[in-house]
Enzyme design. Structure first.
Site, PDB file in Angstrom:
ATOM      1  N   LYS A  32       0.989  -0.972  -0.181  1.00 48.53           N
ATOM      2  CA  LYS A  32       0.200  -0.050   0.180  1.00 48.53           C
ATOM      3  C   LYS A  32       0.622   0.779  -0.363  1.00 48.53           C
ATOM      4  O   LYS A  32       1.774   1.082   0.864  1.00 48.53           O
ATOM      5  CB  LYS A  32      -1.077   0.030   0.701  1.00 48.53           C
ATOM      6  CG  LYS A  32      -1.440   1.314   1.339  1.00 48.53           C
ATOM      7  CD  LYS A  32      -2.384   1.009   2.612  1.00 48.53           C
ATOM      8  CE  LYS A  32      -1.996   1.634   3.423  1.00 48.53           C
ATOM      9  NZ  LYS A  32      -2.163   3.057   3.430  1.00 48.53           N
ATOM     10  N   ASP A  59      -3.537   4.238  -1.798  1.00 41.38           N
ATOM     11  CA  ASP A  59      -4.549   5.048  -0.606  1.00 41.38           C
ATOM     12  C   ASP A  59      -4.465   6.307  -0.698  1.00 41.38           C
ATOM     13  O   ASP A  59      -3.783   6.899  -0.066  1.00 41.38           O
ATOM     14  CB  ASP A  59      -3.974   3.576   0.522  1.00 41.38           C
ATOM     15  CG  ASP A  59      -4.476   4.658   1.869  1.00 41.38           C
ATOM     16  OD1 ASP A  59      -6.109   5.002   1.196  1.00 41.38           O
ATOM     17  OD2 ASP A  59      -3.858   4.590   2.692  1.00 41.38           O
ATOM     18  N   LYS A  61      -6.872   8.378  -0.718  1.00 42.14           N
ATOM     19  CA  LYS A  61      -8.817   8.580  -0.415  1.00 42.14           C
ATOM     20  C   LYS A  61      -9.125  10.097  -0.584  1.00 42.14           C
ATOM     21  O   LYS A  61      -9.135  10.900   0.079  1.00 42.14           O
ATOM     22  CB  LYS A  61      -8.234   9.048   1.448  1.00 42.14           C
ATOM     23  CG  LYS A  61      -7.617   7.320   1.919  1.00 42.14           C
ATOM     24  CD  LYS A  61      -7.873   7.774   3.588  1.00 42.14           C
ATOM     25  CE  LYS A  61      -7.605   6.697   4.597  1.00 42.14           C
ATOM     26  NZ  LYS A  61      -6.238   6.440   4.143  1.00 42.14           N
ATOM     27  N   ASP A  64     -13.876  15.455  -2.691  1.00 42.41           N
ATOM     28  CA  ASP A  64     -13.776  16.520  -3.057  1.00 42.41           C
ATOM     29  C   ASP A  64     -15.064  16.586  -4.529  1.00 42.41           C
ATOM     30  O   ASP A  64     -16.264  15.472  -4.397  1.00 42.41           O
ATOM     31  CB  ASP A  64     -13.053  16.993  -4.216  1.00 42.41           C
ATOM     32  CG  ASP A  64     -11.966  18.398  -4.451  1.00 42.41           C
ATOM     33  OD1 ASP A  64     -12.960  18.970  -4.341  1.00 42.41           O
ATOM     34  OD2 ASP A  64     -11.088  18.630  -4.316  1.00 42.41           O
ATOM     35  N   THR A 119     -10.190   3.960  10.926  1.00 41.11           N
ATOM     36  CA  THR A 119     -10.194   2.486  11.705  1.00 41.11           C
ATOM     37  C   THR A 119      -9.737   3.995  13.356  1.00 41.11           C
ATOM     38  O   THR A 119      -9.745   2.939  14.387  1.00 41.11           O
ATOM     39  CB  THR A 119      -9.978   1.548  11.462  1.00 41.11           C
ATOM     40  OG1 THR A 119      -8.052   1.966  11.488  1.00 41.11           O
ATOM     41  CG2 THR A 119     -10.355   0.877  11.062  1.00 41.11           C
ATOM     42  N   ARG A 211       2.811  -0.529  11.358  1.00 41.81           N
ATOM     43  CA  ARG A 211       3.920  -1.001  12.248  1.00 41.81           C
ATOM     44  C   ARG A 211       4.197  -1.514  12.627  1.00 41.81           C
ATOM     45  O   ARG A 211       5.278  -2.438  12.316  1.00 41.81           O
ATOM     46  CB  ARG A 211       3.210   0.059  13.395  1.00 41.81           C
ATOM     47  CG  ARG A 211       3.406   1.397  12.286  1.00 41.81           C
ATOM     48  CD  ARG A 211       2.919   2.930  13.121  1.00 41.81           C
ATOM     49  NE  ARG A 211       1.218   3.234  12.864  1.00 41.81           N
ATOM     50  CZ  ARG A 211       0.488   4.041  13.487  1.00 41.81           C
ATOM     51  NH1 ARG A 211       0.695   4.591  14.329  1.00 41.81           N
ATOM     52  NH2 ARG A 211      -1.045   3.726  13.242  1.00 41.81           N
TER      53      ARG A 211
END
Ligand code: C5P
Length: 235
Positions: A32, A59, A61, A64, A119, A211
Site C-alpha cells: 500500500k 491509498d 482517499k 472532493d 479506524t 507498523r
C-alpha cells in the site's frame, strides 16, 4: 476471493521504501502506497514498485466535488495500480464520477473501494467531533450500501464490521481492513483493532498492516506471521 496481507509502506521517501522491500527476497508482498510516500515521490514510486512485481493499493482517499475527483481518477488510471480508493463521505455522485474517471479507454479499471469511517474514529469521536449521532456500525453500513450502489468494488472498514458488510452488500463485495495489531502490540492511534487471526474469523478479504510489520525488528518474520495467521499459509 482469496485473502491477502497488504503492507502499508508509510515511509517518507523512495530510498527507505525500496530498502524495506529489498528485505523480501522470497515473496512479493501486496504494497500500500499512501499519501506520505506519494506526495514525496510522485507517480515514479508507483512505477518503481510495480516494476519490481508488487501489486499496489494506492491509498490516496480522494474526497472532493465529483468533477474534480473524476479528473484526478482519470490521471491515476494511467498508473498501473491494482486498488484505488476515496472517502464514501463524498457522496454517491462523487463515487460514480470516480469510477467513471478511473475507467480506461479499454473499459478496464483498478478495483475502487471506499473508506467508510477511519479506524482511528470511534463512536465517541464521531458523535462529539463530527456530530454524527447514529451508531458507528449503521454509518459504516450506509456508506457501504452507497459505495455498492455507485458501482464500487468494496470498502475500507474495521474487521469488526467486515461480516456485516458482507451480509449487507454480498460476499463478493470486498472488505479491506486496517486496524490490525498482534495481540502484544501497541494500538498507537488506531481505535477499532483486531489481530490478523480475528480479522480472518470476522471475514476480512484483505488486511492492511503497517507498523506491526514496518517497525518490527524482523519485518519479513512479522509479514509471514500475518500471512500464517490471516491466510493460514506459510510463505
Ligand atoms: O501502522 P498501521 O497498521 O496502523 O497502518 C494502517 C494503515 O492503514 C495506514 O497507512 C492508514 O493510513 C491506513 N488506513 C487506516 N484506516 C482507514 C483507512 C486506511 O488505518 N480507515
Amino acid at each position: 476471493m482469496s485473502r491477502d496481507v497488504i503492507i502499508a509502506c508509510d515511509f517518507p521517501n523512495a530510498e527507505q521504501t525500496l530498502t524495506f522491500l529489498d528485505k523480501f527476497t522470497e515473496e512479493k508482498p501486496f504494497v500500500k502506497i499512501g499519501m506520505e510516500l506519494f506526495y514525496a515521490e510522485g507517480p515514479e514510486i508507483v512505477r518503481q514498485i510495480k516494476a519490481r512485481g508488487h501489486r499496489i493499493f494506492l491509498d490516496l482517499k480522494l474526497h472532493d466535488i465529483p468533477n474534480t475527483v473524476k479528473k484526478a481518477m482519470a490521471v491515476l488510471s494511467r498508473l498501473d495500480v491494482d486498488i484505488c480508493n476515496l472517502h464514501a463521505a463524498g457522496g454517491l455522485d462523487m463515487m460514480r464520477a470516480a469510477a467513471e474517471g478511473l475507467t480506461r479507454p479499454d473499459g478496464t479499471r483498478p478495483l475502487l473501494i471506499a473508506v467508510t469511517q477511519l479506524t482511528s474514529i470511534d463512536q465517541k469521536r464521531m458523535e462529539e467531533e463530527l456530530l454524527i449521532s447514529r451508531p458507528l456500525e449503521d454509518v459504516v453500513m450506509q456508506y457501504a450500501v452507497n459505495a455498492k450502489a455507485a458501482g464500487l468494488d468494496g470498502v475500507v472498514c474495521s474487521p469488526l464490521e467486515a461480516g456485516k458488510v458482507h451480509q449487507t452488500c454480498g460476499e463478493d463485495f470486498l472488505t479491506v481492513t486496517p486496524g490490525i495489531r498482534f495481540a502484544e502490540s501497541e494500538s498507537g492511534d488506531q481505535q477499532r483493532i483486531t489481530t490478523p487471526a480475528q480479522a480472518r474469523e470476522l471475514g476480512s478479504d484483505y488486511i492492511v498492516v503497517g507498523r506491526p510489520i514496518t517497525a518490527a525488528g524482523d519485518p519479513v518474520a512479522a509479514y509471514r506471521r500475518c500471512l500464517a495467521d490471516f491466510c493460514g499459509q506459510t510463505a
